[in-house]
Design a protein around this motif. Structure first.
Motif, PDB file in Angstrom:
ATOM      1  N   ILE A  33     -37.886  23.926   4.409  1.00 58.53           N
ATOM      2  CA  ILE A  33     -37.239  25.145   4.842  1.00 58.53           C
ATOM      3  C   ILE A  33     -36.140  25.189   5.671  1.00 58.53           C
ATOM      4  CG2 ILE A  33     -37.863  27.455   5.510  1.00 58.53           C
ATOM      5  CD1 ILE A  33     -40.909  26.964   4.345  1.00 58.53           C
ATOM      6  N   VAL A  34     -36.501  24.364   6.817  1.00 56.91           N
ATOM      7  CA  VAL A  34     -35.294  24.252   7.751  1.00 56.91           C
ATOM      8  C   VAL A  34     -34.136  23.672   7.115  1.00 56.91           C
ATOM      9  CG1 VAL A  34     -34.654  22.743   9.730  1.00 56.91           C
ATOM     10  CG2 VAL A  34     -36.817  23.832   9.850  1.00 56.91           C
ATOM     11  N   GLN A  36     -33.216  24.015   4.062  1.00 52.29           N
ATOM     12  CA  GLN A  36     -32.656  24.962   3.127  1.00 52.29           C
ATOM     13  C   GLN A  36     -31.984  26.012   3.898  1.00 52.29           C
ATOM     14  OE1 GLN A  36     -32.882  25.160  -0.378  1.00 52.29           O
ATOM     15  NE2 GLN A  36     -33.208  22.999  -0.285  1.00 52.29           N
ATOM     16  N   VAL A  37     -32.541  26.532   4.844  1.00 46.28           N
ATOM     17  CA  VAL A  37     -32.156  27.706   5.591  1.00 46.28           C
ATOM     18  C   VAL A  37     -31.158  27.412   6.655  1.00 46.28           C
ATOM     19  CG1 VAL A  37     -32.826  29.691   7.123  1.00 46.28           C
ATOM     20  CG2 VAL A  37     -34.390  28.827   5.116  1.00 46.28           C
ATOM     21  N   GLY A  38     -31.154  26.050   7.117  1.00 47.04           N
ATOM     22  CA  GLY A  38     -30.028  25.841   8.242  1.00 47.04           C
ATOM     23  C   GLY A  38     -30.227  26.215   9.411  1.00 47.04           C
ATOM     24  N   ILE A  39     -31.555  26.672   9.930  1.00 49.53           N
ATOM     25  CA  ILE A  39     -31.607  26.894  11.396  1.00 49.53           C
ATOM     26  C   ILE A  39     -32.895  26.084  11.895  1.00 49.53           C
ATOM     27  CG2 ILE A  39     -30.970  29.403  11.137  1.00 49.53           C
ATOM     28  CD1 ILE A  39     -34.034  30.044  11.275  1.00 49.53           C
ATOM     29  N   HIS A  40     -33.022  26.022  13.175  1.00 48.08           N
ATOM     30  CA  HIS A  40     -34.046  25.127  13.967  1.00 48.08           C
ATOM     31  C   HIS A  40     -35.194  25.306  13.499  1.00 48.08           C
ATOM     32  CE1 HIS A  40     -30.974  23.493  16.591  1.00 48.08           C
ATOM     33  NE2 HIS A  40     -30.638  24.516  16.863  1.00 48.08           N
ATOM     34  N   GLN A  41     -36.074  24.406  13.598  1.00 51.57           N
ATOM     35  CA  GLN A  41     -37.480  24.376  13.184  1.00 51.57           C
ATOM     36  C   GLN A  41     -38.155  25.479  14.086  1.00 51.57           C
ATOM     37  OE1 GLN A  41     -40.493  23.149  15.073  1.00 51.57           O
ATOM     38  NE2 GLN A  41     -41.842  23.872  13.319  1.00 51.57           N
ATOM     39  N   SER A  42     -38.112  25.770  15.238  1.00 53.44           N
ATOM     40  CA  SER A  42     -38.809  26.662  16.044  1.00 53.44           C
ATOM     41  C   SER A  42     -38.519  27.948  15.489  1.00 53.44           C
ATOM     42  CB  SER A  42     -38.260  26.832  17.393  1.00 53.44           C
ATOM     43  OG  SER A  42     -36.899  26.800  17.767  1.00 53.44           O
ATOM     44  N   GLY A  43     -37.086  28.330  15.032  1.00 60.73           N
ATOM     45  CA  GLY A  43     -36.762  29.612  14.461  1.00 60.73           C
ATOM     46  C   GLY A  43     -37.431  29.858  13.256  1.00 60.73           C
ATOM     47  N   VAL A  44     -37.409  28.710  12.366  1.00 54.38           N
ATOM     48  CA  VAL A  44     -38.233  28.804  11.023  1.00 54.38           C
ATOM     49  C   VAL A  44     -39.681  29.123  11.247  1.00 54.38           C
ATOM     50  CG1 VAL A  44     -38.962  27.667   9.071  1.00 54.38           C
ATOM     51  CG2 VAL A  44     -36.631  27.577   9.597  1.00 54.38           C
ATOM     52  N   SER A  45     -40.083  28.692  12.178  1.00 53.19           N
ATOM     53  CA  SER A  45     -41.719  28.580  12.359  1.00 53.19           C
ATOM     54  C   SER A  45     -41.990  30.221  13.009  1.00 53.19           C
ATOM     55  CB  SER A  45     -42.076  27.716  13.746  1.00 53.19           C
ATOM     56  OG  SER A  45     -42.126  26.339  12.932  1.00 53.19           O
TER      57      SER A  45
END
Length: 116
Positions: A33-34, A36-45
């Motif tokens: 997902i990180v 594909q979406v292009g933001i940091h892992q912490s934001g995706v989480s």
């Protein structure tokens, strides 16, 4: 807050909508997902946690991994709510389509007369 308001508030965020789009293609790990979406892992989480708490996402442990997928129920609820308004939109679109067709016919008539 009503369930519907919570649904709209959850989906109002463009990053969460992006995550939903990624998950629409099937079950994914956070790192997928990180990418594909292009933001940091912490934001995706963080966004996945919000989607999970709102009932949009399920989490399936697979050894060390956690796999995320969409739950269909909240989308069905949203679809049922939208269906109440579909008749209104369709009637307006039908009238709009008829008006456009009438304009198209009116524009063709003078052209034909000029070429005759």
């Amino acid at each position: 807050m009503t369930m519907l308001s919570h649904t709209f508030q959850t989906l109002a965020d463009p990053t969460r909508r992006g995550i939903v789009e990624v998950l629409r293609k099937g079950e994914r790990q956070v790192n997928d997902i990180v990418e594909q979406v292009g933001i940091h892992q912490s934001g995706v989480s963080r966004h996945l946690r919000i989607l999970h708490e709102a009932g949009f996402v399920t989490i399936r442990p697979d050894g060390q991994r956690r796999l995320y997928s969409l739950r269909p129920e909240p989308f069905r609820e949203l679809e049922n709510w939208l269906a109440q308004y579909r008749g209104l939109w369709e009637a307006r679109l039908d009238r709009f389509g008829a008006a456009l067709e009438e304009q198209r016919k009116c524009r063709k008539t003078p052209d034909k007369e000029q070429h005759s």
